[in-house]
Design an enzyme around this catalytic site. Structure first.
Site, PDB file in Angstrom:
ATOM      1  N   ASP A  11     -15.822  -1.130  -2.071  1.00  0.00           N
ATOM      2  CA  ASP A  11     -15.546   0.440  -2.783  1.00  0.00           C
ATOM      3  C   ASP A  11     -15.217  -0.007  -4.067  1.00  0.00           C
ATOM      4  O   ASP A  11     -15.688  -1.329  -4.338  1.00  0.00           O
ATOM      5  CB  ASP A  11     -14.045   0.456  -2.408  1.00  0.00           C
ATOM      6  N   SER A  12     -15.148   0.772  -4.675  1.00  0.00           N
ATOM      7  CA  SER A  12     -14.970   0.539  -6.291  1.00  0.00           C
ATOM      8  C   SER A  12     -14.308  -0.682  -7.221  1.00  0.00           C
ATOM      9  O   SER A  12     -13.898  -0.947  -7.656  1.00  0.00           O
ATOM     10  CB  SER A  12     -14.267   1.589  -7.575  1.00  0.00           C
ATOM     11  N   CYS A  74     -15.799   3.911   0.171  1.00  0.00           N
ATOM     12  CA  CYS A  74     -15.467   4.974  -0.830  1.00  0.00           C
ATOM     13  C   CYS A  74     -15.982   5.687  -0.596  1.00  0.00           C
ATOM     14  O   CYS A  74     -17.638   6.320  -0.464  1.00  0.00           O
ATOM     15  CB  CYS A  74     -16.244   4.311  -2.285  1.00  0.00           C
ATOM     16  N   GLU A 152      -4.640   0.663  -8.801  1.00  0.00           N
ATOM     17  CA  GLU A 152      -5.643  -0.964  -9.136  1.00  0.00           C
ATOM     18  C   GLU A 152      -4.850  -1.373 -10.044  1.00  0.00           C
ATOM     19  O   GLU A 152      -4.764  -2.683  -9.614  1.00  0.00           O
ATOM     20  CB  GLU A 152      -6.809  -0.224 -10.330  1.00  0.00           C
ATOM     21  N   CYS A 184     -10.802  10.495  -1.068  1.00  0.00           N
ATOM     22  CA  CYS A 184     -10.995   8.997  -1.783  1.00  0.00           C
ATOM     23  C   CYS A 184      -9.977   8.328  -1.330  1.00  0.00           C
ATOM     24  O   CYS A 184      -8.602   8.150  -1.065  1.00  0.00           O
ATOM     25  CB  CYS A 184     -10.105   9.565  -3.336  1.00  0.00           C
ATOM     26  N   HIS A 186      -8.194   5.114  -1.681  1.00  0.00           N
ATOM     27  CA  HIS A 186      -7.558   5.169  -2.885  1.00  0.00           C
ATOM     28  C   HIS A 186      -6.090   5.924  -2.313  1.00  0.00           C
ATOM     29  O   HIS A 186      -4.995   4.921  -2.663  1.00  0.00           O
ATOM     30  CB  HIS A 186      -8.058   4.514  -3.792  1.00  0.00           C
TER      31      HIS A 186
HETATM   32  N1  DGL Z   1     -12.125   5.011  -3.559  1.00  0.00           N
HETATM   33  C1  DGL Z   1     -13.127   5.812  -3.779  1.00  0.00           C
HETATM   34  C2  DGL Z   1     -13.053   6.522  -3.160  1.00  0.00           C
HETATM   35  O1  DGL Z   1     -13.403   6.822  -1.699  1.00  0.00           O
HETATM   36  C3  DGL Z   1     -13.473   6.066  -5.877  1.00  0.00           C
HETATM   37  C4  DGL Z   1     -12.831   6.163  -6.429  1.00  0.00           C
HETATM   38  C5  DGL Z   1     -12.958   5.427  -7.654  1.00  0.00           C
HETATM   39  O2  DGL Z   1     -13.797   4.418  -8.829  1.00  0.00           O
HETATM   40  O3  DGL Z   1     -13.348   6.486  -8.587  1.00  0.00           O
HETATM   41  O4  DGL Z   1     -13.950   7.672  -3.992  1.00  0.00           O
END
Ligand code: DGL
Length: 274
Positions: A11-12, A74, A152, A184, A186
């Site tokens: 993931d990011s 992600c 984050e 997302c 996150h």
């Molecule tokens: N966690 C990621 C997603 O599911 C992206 C978050 C990001 O880096 O913008 O889209």
């Protein structure tokens, strides 16, 4: 230590940890290598080319770790990159996409809301998915630029987090949504606040369990499942890699990997930089 090839998860940042946890729960014999591309987070504010280049680079890293399958944990990277990743590499890739289909089946009001990054919501892949599965349901989209940074920085409760969630969830409720999709990864970390703000009678849909089940299905189909290790006291390993601010990453993993962290400390949990 077991020597079976690991499942790569990326993931990011720390958004993919809930998916990695579900994989660990469902497939306890599997070694996991998790990559948080934190130097390049948030993906949702980058160009498609940038996200693709990062997805390719992280995939190369995971393949160098001998990953037998890669979970793109992600939504943004899945929407932008998974097609190219599959074209270029033979290992199975399992992605994550907003749960539009379960939401469309579940809604009673006929209105569903999608919380996601700007990049996911404007991607061709998402728009094709929505056309394919939303049917007659009214789909309201809501980009949430503040939420990834909150997660984050581990601001998972408190006034700033509640205010940001209200800013994004209230417009969906005003439009009549009774089902809200966490589009997302996150946002799974903010699910308790999102559920609280959405209130009773609104369902919040996230996909980490479905992704873990799909990982199990694919590994079984490709005959890639790890064999149970003997003696059974030996747990599979979990490695966590980040490319910025390792002390913060250590804190994040300790907070979010949960009770397993201590257990895994004895059995090979490692936090490293790349
Ligand atoms: N966690 C990621 C997603 O599911 C992206 C978050 C990001 O880096 O913008 O889209």
């Amino acid at each position: 230590m077991t020597t079976s090839r690991p499942i790569g998860v990326f993931d990011s940042g720390i958004g993919g940890l809930p998916i990695a946890r579900q994989i660990r729960a469902l497939l306890p014999n599997e070694n996991i290598v998790y990559v948080a591309d934190t130097l390049h987070t948030p993906y949702g504010e980058k160009t498609e080319d940038y996200i693709l280049q990062r997805s390719l680079a992280v995939t190369d890293f995971l393949l160098a770790q001998n990953a037998k399958a890669i979970v793109v944990a992600c939504n943004t990277a899945t929407m932008v990159s998974i097609k190219t990743l599959r074209e270029r590499h033979a290992v199975p890739f399992i992605g994550v996409e907003p749960g539009v289909k379960p939401a469309a089946i579940h809604t009673q009001t006929g209105v569903i809301g999608v919380l996601a990054t700007e990049k996911t919501l404007t991607s061709d892949a998402f728009n094709q998915l929505a056309k394919r599965v939303a049917g007659d349901v009214q789909m309201e989209i809501q980009p949430c630029p503040k939420l990834v940074r909150l997660v984050e920085s581990l601001q998972l409760s408190g006034q700033d987090a509640v205010q940001a969630v209200e800013d994004y969830v209230h417009p969906l409720l005003e439009k009549g949504a009774d089902t809200i999709i966490l589009g997302c990864t996150h946002f799974a970390h903010l699910a308790p606040i999102i559920e609280q703000v959405a209130g009773l009678g609104v369902s919040v849909i996230s996909t980490e369990t479905a992704v873990a089940k799909e990982v199990a299905r694919r590994l079984e189909a490709e005959n890639l499942l790890a064999q149970p290790v003997e003696p059974t006291t030996q747990a599979a390993s979990a490695e966590f890699w980040s490319n910025s601010d390792l002390p913060l990453f250590q804190k994040q993993v300790a907070a979010l990997w949960g009770p397993d962290t201590q257990h895994d400390t004895q059995h090979g949990i490692q936090i490293k930089s790349f």
